[in-house]
Write an enzyme that holds these catalytic residues in place. Structure first.
Site, PDB file in Angstrom:
ATOM      1  N   VAL A  17       0.839  -1.205   0.000  1.00 37.82           N
ATOM      2  CA  VAL A  17       0.000   0.000   0.000  1.00 37.82           C
ATOM      3  C   VAL A  17       0.875   1.257   0.000  1.00 37.82           C
ATOM      4  O   VAL A  17       0.650   2.191  -0.778  1.00 37.82           O
ATOM      5  CB  VAL A  17      -0.965   0.009   1.209  1.00 37.82           C
ATOM      6  CG1 VAL A  17      -1.912   1.199   1.127  1.00 37.82           C
ATOM      7  CG2 VAL A  17      -1.761  -1.293   1.296  1.00 37.82           C
ATOM      8  N   LYS A 206     -12.283  -6.282  11.640  1.00 34.17           N
ATOM      9  CA  LYS A 206     -13.093  -5.327  10.866  1.00 34.17           C
ATOM     10  C   LYS A 206     -14.503  -5.227  11.454  1.00 34.17           C
ATOM     11  O   LYS A 206     -15.097  -4.140  11.478  1.00 34.17           O
ATOM     12  CB  LYS A 206     -13.119  -5.749   9.394  1.00 34.17           C
ATOM     13  CG  LYS A 206     -11.735  -5.614   8.742  1.00 34.17           C
ATOM     14  CD  LYS A 206     -11.641  -6.354   7.424  1.00 34.17           C
ATOM     15  CE  LYS A 206     -10.269  -6.174   6.778  1.00 34.17           C
ATOM     16  NZ  LYS A 206     -10.052  -7.060   5.629  1.00 34.17           N
ATOM     17  N   GLY A 309      -5.678  -4.949  -1.992  1.00 33.28           N
ATOM     18  CA  GLY A 309      -4.860  -4.560  -3.149  1.00 33.28           C
ATOM     19  C   GLY A 309      -4.163  -3.243  -2.854  1.00 33.28           C
ATOM     20  O   GLY A 309      -4.757  -2.344  -2.257  1.00 33.28           O
TER      21      GLY A 309
HETATM   22  P1  NDP Z   1       3.493  -4.606   3.655  1.00 28.17           P
HETATM   23  O1  NDP Z   1       3.938  -5.729   4.511  1.00 28.17           O
HETATM   24  O2  NDP Z   1       3.486  -4.796   2.184  1.00 28.17           O
HETATM   25  O3  NDP Z   1       4.386  -3.322   3.963  1.00 28.17           O
HETATM   26  C1  NDP Z   1       4.790  -2.964   5.256  1.00 28.17           C
HETATM   27  C2  NDP Z   1       5.821  -1.870   5.163  1.00 28.17           C
HETATM   28  O4  NDP Z   1       6.166  -1.466   6.476  1.00 28.17           O
HETATM   29  C3  NDP Z   1       7.115  -2.281   4.471  1.00 28.17           C
HETATM   30  O5  NDP Z   1       7.548  -1.284   3.595  1.00 28.17           O
HETATM   31  C4  NDP Z   1       8.100  -2.442   5.619  1.00 28.17           C
HETATM   32  O6  NDP Z   1       9.437  -2.106   5.280  1.00 28.17           O
HETATM   33  C5  NDP Z   1       7.581  -1.415   6.581  1.00 28.17           C
HETATM   34  N1  NDP Z   1       7.948  -1.712   7.957  1.00 28.17           N
HETATM   35  C6  NDP Z   1       7.733  -2.852   8.649  1.00 28.17           C
HETATM   36  N2  NDP Z   1       8.201  -2.734   9.899  1.00 28.17           N
HETATM   37  C7  NDP Z   1       8.745  -1.499   9.992  1.00 28.17           C
HETATM   38  C8  NDP Z   1       9.404  -0.784  11.017  1.00 28.17           C
HETATM   39  N3  NDP Z   1       9.630  -1.352  12.209  1.00 28.17           N
HETATM   40  N4  NDP Z   1       9.819   0.465  10.762  1.00 28.17           N
HETATM   41  C9  NDP Z   1       9.634   1.026   9.555  1.00 28.17           C
HETATM   42  N5  NDP Z   1       8.989   0.406   8.545  1.00 28.17           N
HETATM   43  C10 NDP Z   1       8.572  -0.849   8.756  1.00 28.17           C
HETATM   44  O7  NDP Z   1       2.048  -4.189   4.192  1.00 28.17           O
HETATM   45  P2  NDP Z   1       0.818  -3.640   3.345  1.00 28.17           P
HETATM   46  O8  NDP Z   1       1.263  -2.450   2.560  1.00 28.17           O
HETATM   47  O9  NDP Z   1       0.126  -4.745   2.648  1.00 28.17           O
HETATM   48  O10 NDP Z   1      -0.174  -3.177   4.519  1.00 28.17           O
HETATM   49  C11 NDP Z   1       0.003  -1.959   5.205  1.00 28.17           C
HETATM   50  C12 NDP Z   1      -1.213  -1.726   6.093  1.00 28.17           C
HETATM   51  O11 NDP Z   1      -2.367  -1.631   5.281  1.00 28.17           O
HETATM   52  C13 NDP Z   1      -1.508  -2.850   7.089  1.00 28.17           C
HETATM   53  O12 NDP Z   1      -2.016  -2.313   8.278  1.00 28.17           O
HETATM   54  C14 NDP Z   1      -2.584  -3.664   6.387  1.00 28.17           C
HETATM   55  O13 NDP Z   1      -3.397  -4.397   7.276  1.00 28.17           O
HETATM   56  C15 NDP Z   1      -3.354  -2.561   5.708  1.00 28.17           C
HETATM   57  N6  NDP Z   1      -4.137  -2.986   4.558  1.00 28.17           N
HETATM   58  C16 NDP Z   1      -3.518  -3.645   3.537  1.00 28.17           C
HETATM   59  C17 NDP Z   1      -4.255  -4.044   2.433  1.00 28.17           C
HETATM   60  C18 NDP Z   1      -3.604  -4.744   1.292  1.00 28.17           C
HETATM   61  O14 NDP Z   1      -4.326  -5.122   0.352  1.00 28.17           O
HETATM   62  N7  NDP Z   1      -2.302  -4.945   1.280  1.00 28.17           N
HETATM   63  C19 NDP Z   1      -5.696  -3.778   2.337  1.00 28.17           C
HETATM   64  C20 NDP Z   1      -6.236  -3.024   3.447  1.00 28.17           C
HETATM   65  C21 NDP Z   1      -5.472  -2.664   4.528  1.00 28.17           C
HETATM   66  P3  NDP Z   1      10.285  -2.998   4.242  1.00 28.17           P
HETATM   67  O15 NDP Z   1       9.597  -2.805   2.928  1.00 28.17           O
HETATM   68  O16 NDP Z   1      11.649  -2.405   4.256  1.00 28.17           O
HETATM   69  O17 NDP Z   1      10.216  -4.387   4.750  1.00 28.17           O
HETATM   70  N1  HSE Z   2      -6.106 -10.167   3.845  1.00 33.56           N
HETATM   71  C1  HSE Z   2      -7.100  -9.138   3.763  1.00 33.56           C
HETATM   72  C2  HSE Z   2      -8.252  -9.666   2.915  1.00 33.56           C
HETATM   73  C3  HSE Z   2      -6.506  -7.874   3.157  1.00 33.56           C
HETATM   74  O1  HSE Z   2      -8.124 -10.755   2.335  1.00 33.56           O
HETATM   75  O2  HSE Z   2      -9.295  -9.032   2.849  1.00 33.56           O
HETATM   76  C4  HSE Z   2      -7.404  -6.663   3.273  1.00 33.56           C
HETATM   77  O3  HSE Z   2      -7.609  -6.286   4.594  1.00 33.56           O
END
Ligand code: NDP
Ligand code: HSE
Length: 445
Positions: A17, A206, A309
């Site tokens: 994201v 959720k 996504g």
């Molecule tokens: P990712 O695992 O893809 O990304 C997490 C990011 O956080 C990475 O860039 C990682 O760094 C960074 N990170 C992790 N730990 C640390 C730390 N200690 N300090 C600094 N940076 C850190 O997660 P998503 O993007 O998928 O999800 C992000 C949020 O959005 C979550 O809360 C998730 O539940 C929510 N969400 C996600 C959806 C999805 O479809 N993906 C949908 C709806 C909500 P590095 O890249 O260097 O490892």
């Molecule tokens: N794992 C979650 C899902 C991502 O499948 O809906 C979005 O929160």
């Protein structure tokens, strides 16, 4: 050319994201500035590894591992790290340094929401979280603002894309849960640990967020009844379709009155359920999400779209960013979380609903009457019974003779969880029942 005041935006997380938020902000920054009435300057992106490959790429000079330094200089902090720590600490630091915060972190909001909202209220900061439920779907702002003048009675939500994708493949392609989960993981829908999806934890988080907002009451995660989809079989899905239903993992938040104590309150639960094929939620396919809501004045509303996504979720995050920026420009205190109703949060045992029970029974005269009496003995009213001859046979204890079996599918009128559980216990110990094949709740009738 209008000269805007520049707001400093700190992004924590550059993953699925976060990288999309950074890219869209750079691409559409001028347009978003016009909508917000302020320039939106991305001052840095905190990650764990500044050398990791990112999709889309983030300019190297923006990347840092020093999240705390980034937070201190920011007007608005976007938390897209996920999980509880260090996300919680960073959000509190941001709030206490006077920044507004945007997060998509349902796990953190469902467990530490009150702490974060209290901290924000104390300093007049705002906490935005449109992306935390339903990915791209606008549902938080409609509940908080658009429906603030109405009374939400009930929410039926498909709020986990992974489980909807799996159940859909089981239904439409006859796939097993394991193979459908492997596809969902390969497509990037599932959480890092897919147990969070298939055991219903993600949907429960959720549900807690939706119920708290809808009923102006803090609904803690521990009060959400949770069952996942791991016990759902392809045979159940197939027989559901033959009977005019589809199996969905639902998050159900509702106002209700406990049938025994008469206490009026709210409840939130997550479990697989049979949904009639004619219900709008039955046509939610793939990894899509939908929230079907019943309100006293508005009637039925459905919010539908991509529940996960990177780029889809980034849309909701950027909507929050524009709102947060506008507030910085206009000033004034943030909107506090509304928990004024403070209603009792009732357990699953307070719920009444309909059930469909599938039994394998000995095929002999009088069995149907015996089974019908077990339902009536426990106060459960039978609405419909369908019987089919089964190719399976069983050997009854104490005899050598294989006995023919039949499959009974029994639909009930509304019954309490307690009465239904007592009925199922009696069925399981009955000599004429060779197996209780499945017990599913029926919702949306
Ligand atoms: P990712 O695992 O893809 O990304 C997490 C990011 O956080 C990475 O860039 C990682 O760094 C960074 N990170 C992790 N730990 C640390 C730390 N200690 N300090 C600094 N940076 C850190 O997660 P998503 O993007 O998928 O999800 C992000 C949020 O959005 C979550 O809360 C998730 O539940 C929510 N969400 C996600 C959806 C999805 O479809 N993906 C949908 C709806 C909500 P590095 O890249 O260097 O490892
Ligand atoms: N794992 C979650 C899902 C991502 O499948 O809906 C979005 O929160």
């Amino acid at each position: 050319m209008i000269e805007y005041r520049n707001l400093r935006i700190a992004l924590l997380g550059g993953g699925s994201v976060g990288a999309q938020v950074a890219a869209l902000l750079r691409e559409h920054g001028d347009e978003l500035a016009s909508r917000a009435g302020a320039g939106l300057e991305l001052v840095g992106v905190a990650v764990r590894d500044v050398n990791a490959e990112r999709h889309p790429p983030i300019p190297q000079h923006l990347l840092t591992t020093d999240a705390e330094a980034l937070i201190l200089g920011a007007d608005i902090v976007i938390e897209l790290i996920g999980g509880i720590e260090p996300a919680r600490t960073y959000i509190l630091q941001a709030i206490n340094s006077g920044a507004d915060v945007i997060t998509a972190n349902k796990a953190l909001l469902a467990t530490h929401g009150p702490e974060l909202f209290d901290a924000a209220e104390q300093v007049g900061a705002q906490l935005y979280y449109e992306a935390a439920v339903g990915g791209a779907i606008p549902i938080i702002r409609p509940l908080r603002d658009s429906l603030a003048g109405d009374r939400v009675e009930r929410i039926l939500g498909i709020v986990n894309g992974t489980t909807n994708f799996i159940l859909d493949l089981m239904d439409t392609k006859g796939e097993s849960l394991e193979s459908a989960l492997a596809t969902a993981t390969a497509l990037g829908y599932a959480e890092a640990d897919p147990t969070a999806d298939i055991e219903g934890y993600d949907a429960a988080q959720k549900a807690a967020i939706l119920a708290s907002l809808a009923f102006h009451t803090t609904v803690p995660l521990e009060a959400v009844h949770r069952e996942g989809i791991t016990s759902v079989t392809p045979a159940q899905v197939e027989s559901a379709r033959k009977a005019g239903f589809v199996v969905k993992l639902l998050a159900i938040c509702e106002r209700l009155v406990d049938p025994v104590t008469g206490v009026a309150g709210v409840s939130a639960r997550v479990h697989p359920a049979l949904v009639p094929l004619s219900h709008p939620l039955a046509s939610v396919h793939g990894a899509n999400n939908a929230v079907f809501l019943e309100a006293e004045a508005a009637g039925s509303l459905m919010f539908y779209g991509a529940g996960a996504g990177g780029i889809e979720t980034a849309s909701a995050v950027l909507g929050d960013l524009v709102s947060a920026a506008r507030r910085h420009v206009i000033g004034g205190p943030g909107v506090a979380e509304s928990t004024h109703a403070n209603l009792p949060v009732l357990p699953i045992t307070s719920v009444t609903t309909r059930y469909q029970i599938t039994l394998s029974v000995i095929d002999q005269p009088g069995v149907l009457a015996t089974i019908a009496s077990m339902f009536s003995d426990h106060g459960v009213s039978v609405e419909a019974v369908a019987q089919s001859v089964s190719p399976a046979t069983v050997v009854v204890a104490g005899t050598d003779e294989p006995r023919a079996t039949a499959t009974l599918v029994i639909g009930t009128h509304e019954a309490t969880e307690a009465d239904l559980a007592a009925t199922v216990a009696a069925l399981k110990s009955s000599e004429v029942v060779s197996a209780v094949v499945s017990v599913l709740r029926v919702e949306g009738l």
